[in-house]
Design a protein around this motif. Structure first.
Motif, PDB file in Angstrom:
ATOM      1  N   THR A  66      33.089  13.804  26.259  1.00 37.44           N
ATOM      2  CA  THR A  66      33.310  13.804  24.814  1.00 37.44           C
ATOM      3  C   THR A  66      33.052  12.422  24.230  1.00 37.44           C
ATOM      4  O   THR A  66      32.436  12.269  23.173  1.00 37.44           O
ATOM      5  CB  THR A  66      34.744  14.254  24.486  1.00 37.44           C
ATOM      6  N   VAL A  67      33.522  11.399  24.926  1.00 34.38           N
ATOM      7  CA  VAL A  67      33.276  10.022  24.484  1.00 34.38           C
ATOM      8  C   VAL A  67      31.788   9.696  24.558  1.00 34.38           C
ATOM      9  O   VAL A  67      31.207   9.148  23.617  1.00 34.38           O
ATOM     10  CB  VAL A  67      34.087   9.028  25.334  1.00 34.38           C
ATOM     11  N   LEU A  68      31.142  10.050  25.671  1.00 34.49           N
ATOM     12  CA  LEU A  68      29.708   9.784  25.811  1.00 34.49           C
ATOM     13  C   LEU A  68      28.902  10.556  24.783  1.00 34.49           C
ATOM     14  O   LEU A  68      27.834  10.117  24.351  1.00 34.49           O
ATOM     15  CB  LEU A  68      29.243  10.146  27.225  1.00 34.49           C
ATOM     16  N   GLY A  69      29.427  11.721  24.378  1.00 38.44           N
ATOM     17  CA  GLY A  69      28.715  12.551  23.420  1.00 38.44           C
ATOM     18  C   GLY A  69      28.588  11.944  22.045  1.00 38.44           C
ATOM     19  O   GLY A  69      27.781  12.401  21.221  1.00 38.44           O
ATOM     20  N   THR A  70      29.363  10.917  21.753  1.00 32.05           N
ATOM     21  CA  THR A  70      29.250  10.261  20.457  1.00 32.05           C
ATOM     22  C   THR A  70      27.992   9.389  20.371  1.00 32.05           C
ATOM     23  O   THR A  70      27.651   8.902  19.305  1.00 32.05           O
ATOM     24  CB  THR A  70      30.485   9.380  20.179  1.00 32.05           C
ATOM     25  N   LYS A  71      27.321   9.193  21.510  1.00 34.65           N
ATOM     26  CA  LYS A  71      26.136   8.321  21.541  1.00 34.65           C
ATOM     27  C   LYS A  71      24.836   9.074  21.308  1.00 34.65           C
ATOM     28  O   LYS A  71      23.793   8.462  21.123  1.00 34.65           O
ATOM     29  CB  LYS A  71      26.067   7.599  22.894  1.00 34.65           C
ATOM     30  N   VAL A  72      24.882  10.417  21.375  1.00 33.17           N
ATOM     31  CA  VAL A  72      23.659  11.212  21.182  1.00 33.17           C
ATOM     32  C   VAL A  72      23.938  12.306  20.167  1.00 33.17           C
ATOM     33  O   VAL A  72      25.080  12.553  19.787  1.00 33.17           O
ATOM     34  CB  VAL A  72      23.177  11.834  22.509  1.00 33.17           C
ATOM     35  N   SER A  73      22.882  12.997  19.733  1.00 30.63           N
ATOM     36  CA  SER A  73      23.067  14.092  18.780  1.00 30.63           C
ATOM     37  C   SER A  73      23.834  15.228  19.449  1.00 30.63           C
ATOM     38  O   SER A  73      23.785  15.416  20.661  1.00 30.63           O
ATOM     39  CB  SER A  73      21.713  14.614  18.285  1.00 30.63           C
ATOM     40  N   ARG A  74      24.533  15.987  18.644  1.00 28.05           N
ATOM     41  CA  ARG A  74      25.350  17.070  19.190  1.00 28.05           C
ATOM     42  C   ARG A  74      24.496  18.151  19.846  1.00 28.05           C
ATOM     43  O   ARG A  74      24.865  18.709  20.876  1.00 28.05           O
ATOM     44  CB  ARG A  74      26.226  17.660  18.082  1.00 28.05           C
ATOM     45  N   LYS A  75      23.353  18.471  19.255  1.00 26.80           N
ATOM     46  CA  LYS A  75      22.479  19.476  19.856  1.00 26.80           C
ATOM     47  C   LYS A  75      22.012  19.019  21.226  1.00 26.80           C
ATOM     48  O   LYS A  75      22.054  19.789  22.198  1.00 26.80           O
ATOM     49  CB  LYS A  75      21.272  19.735  18.954  1.00 26.80           C
ATOM     50  N   ARG A  76      21.574  17.783  21.332  1.00 24.97           N
ATOM     51  CA  ARG A  76      21.117  17.275  22.627  1.00 24.97           C
ATOM     52  C   ARG A  76      22.259  17.253  23.635  1.00 24.97           C
ATOM     53  O   ARG A  76      22.065  17.574  24.807  1.00 24.97           O
ATOM     54  CB  ARG A  76      20.531  15.873  22.464  1.00 24.97           C
ATOM     55  N   ARG A 130      24.297  12.769  15.329  1.00 22.26           N
ATOM     56  CA  ARG A 130      25.488  12.352  16.066  1.00 22.26           C
ATOM     57  C   ARG A 130      26.553  11.897  15.082  1.00 22.26           C
ATOM     58  O   ARG A 130      26.255  11.401  13.999  1.00 22.26           O
ATOM     59  CB  ARG A 130      25.146  11.235  17.048  1.00 22.26           C
ATOM     60  N   PRO A 131      27.830  12.095  15.432  1.00 20.29           N
ATOM     61  CA  PRO A 131      28.905  11.740  14.514  1.00 20.29           C
ATOM     62  C   PRO A 131      28.922  10.254  14.200  1.00 20.29           C
ATOM     63  O   PRO A 131      28.714   9.426  15.076  1.00 20.29           O
ATOM     64  CB  PRO A 131      30.167  12.161  15.285  1.00 20.29           C
ATOM     65  N   GLU A 132      29.162   9.938  12.944  1.00 20.12           N
ATOM     66  CA  GLU A 132      29.226   8.546  12.518  1.00 20.12           C
ATOM     67  C   GLU A 132      30.675   8.137  12.314  1.00 20.12           C
ATOM     68  O   GLU A 132      31.499   8.928  11.882  1.00 20.12           O
ATOM     69  CB  GLU A 132      28.449   8.351  11.212  1.00 20.12           C
ATOM     70  N   GLY A 133      30.971   6.903  12.605  1.00 22.44           N
ATOM     71  CA  GLY A 133      32.285   6.357  12.305  1.00 22.44           C
ATOM     72  C   GLY A 133      33.361   6.656  13.323  1.00 22.44           C
ATOM     73  O   GLY A 133      34.518   6.320  13.120  1.00 22.44           O
ATOM     74  N   ALA A 134      33.014   7.354  14.415  1.00 26.19           N
ATOM     75  CA  ALA A 134      34.024   7.663  15.421  1.00 26.19           C
ATOM     76  C   ALA A 134      34.367   6.396  16.201  1.00 26.19           C
ATOM     77  O   ALA A 134      33.494   5.725  16.711  1.00 26.19           O
ATOM     78  CB  ALA A 134      33.498   8.738  16.371  1.00 26.19           C
TER      79      ALA A 134
END
Length: 412
Positions: free
Chosen positions: A59-69, A183-187
């Protein structure tokens, strides 16, 4: 509803199937590898522990790429793990495959919920998320029993190969149907971590570990319990798992309907009822009809705790819900791992295949005590915002319906 939700539902179906189908195939897998039933239970524990680690990490690593990817990468990981399980030449490789597949579990449901909510108009978000999670529910009513039947009739390796194929379909569906979501911004990780300073968040997660663990102390070993104690045939395990899946479905509906109205009273009723039913299961497991009825009740009461427990975490960490929600999914599976390991221990100690039910009853009772403690603490200390990330409104709404994911055993 957009077709992209179907792709997410297919992924959820595959993940739900691979998580739970192992329980109906433990005897066959144990015999094939020449290990004991308690040792085979490690395949449940290993999966659960993989979710515990993978949910927050990815979940943490997922903030670095787009959600679809990220969703595509998670489904690729899921496919790889199930292929390893299907082809595993020894028990160690089989366990490795289970762990690899499990790493995708928590993050897929967490990120997928957010994506599902963003695919539709604001007034349709809840319906979109529910559509995605239909895959998980259907997995326990159709996928798990069917996978068990195929595993017993053709071989358990075939079951995992089919699940891997489902993962490929889900991956292709996400690739073709899910729109590019930035990808989410501001997290901010520091803001998310503040939620864990709130004792109520930690108590809610402890209730999750113990309460849901109570279910899987018994259900992990349901196949040998029903065949050795109740006298069912191996083939009957398939429809017994259907019955358990129906219980899960009904319990989830019950929990979802009343969690917003009376969350803590619902927890008192479901956790207390679960402790009583699991204790009775040590007796009813020796009678075919009573065993089936009790299994239905275990599924219903166990999964009726899921919506209120997940909502409890989100309520107490509403300022920073994303990581807390993912960690709570891991908590469900930590409970699975702990309970499956304890259940295997009492079986290995010679107490019989019904003895894990006592373990489950004790765990559920402990969760009930924590619920009372949490309520008492809340009466003395008004809830405070845990702090967190701006712009998390979508995540809050999306993750409110996140179900646990899934389950498994450790070994001694």
């Amino acid at each position: 509803m957009p077709l992209a939700l179907l792709a997410l539902a297919v992924g959820a179906f595959g993940i739900g199937t691979t998580e739970f189908v192992i329980m109906g195939l433990l005897p066959q897998i144990a015999a094939d590898y020449g290990v004991t039933i308690p040792t085979a239970g490690l395949l449940v524990t290993g999966y659960a522990l993989g979710v515990v680690v993978g949910a927050p990490l990815l979940t943490v690593l997922g903030t670095k790429v787009s959600r679809k990817r990220m969703l595509m990468l998670l489904m690729g990981l899921f496919v790889l793990g199930n292929l390893l399980s299907a082809l595993a030449p020894n028990f160690g490789m089989m366990l490795t495959g289970r762990v690899v597949a499990s790493l995708a579990h928590g993050s897929f449901f967490g990120i997928g919920s957010v994506v599902a909510a963003e695919l539709v108009a604001p007034e349709k978000k809840a319906g979109a998320i529910a559509t995605m999670f239909t895959g998980l529910t259907v997995a326990n009513i159709v996928g798990v029993p069917l996978g068990t039947f195929i595993g017993q009739a053709v071989g358990w390796r075939t079951t995992f190969a089919i699940v891997a194929a489902l993962g490929v379909i889900g991956l292709l569906g996400i690739s073709k149907l899910v729109p590019a979501v930035p990808r989410p911004e501001g997290a901010r990780l520091r803001g998310e971590l503040k939620a864990f300073r709130n004792p109520q968040v930690l108590l809610a997660m402890a209730m999750t570990v113990l309460g849901f663990g109570g279910v899987f102390a018994a259900v992990t070993y349901i196949a040998p319990m029903m065949t050795h104690a109740a006298g069912y045939s191996d083939g009957a395990v398939t429809w017994l798992l259907v019955l358990f899946g129906v219980g899960m479905f009904l319990g989830n509906l019950l929990g979802g309907r009343f969690a917003d109205r009376a969350l803590m009273p619902l927890l008192y009723a479901t956790l207390g009822g679960l402790a009583v039913v699991l204790a009775l299961f040590t007796v009813t497991a020796h009678h075919k009809v009573l065993a089936a009825i009790t299994l239905l009740l275990v599924g219903a009461l166990g999964f009726a705790t899921v919506p209120p427990l997940q909502k409890r975490v989100l309520d107490q960490a509403h300022g920073a819900p994303t990581l807390a929600s993912a960690v709570n999914i891991g908590a469900f599976n930590l409970g699975n791992a702990l309970a499956a390991w304890l259940g295997g221990m009492v079986i290995a100690a010679g107490f019989g295949y019904t003895s894990p039910n006592w373990v489950g009853a004790v765990l559920a009772a402990a969760a009930l005590l924590l619920a009372f403690w949490s309520a008492a603490l809340e009466r003395r200390t008004p809830a405070k915002d845990a702090g967190g990330v701006e712009g998390e409104a979508v995540a809050v709404e999306a993750l409110t319906v996140t179900a646990p994911a899934a389950p498994a055993p450790v070994h001694h």
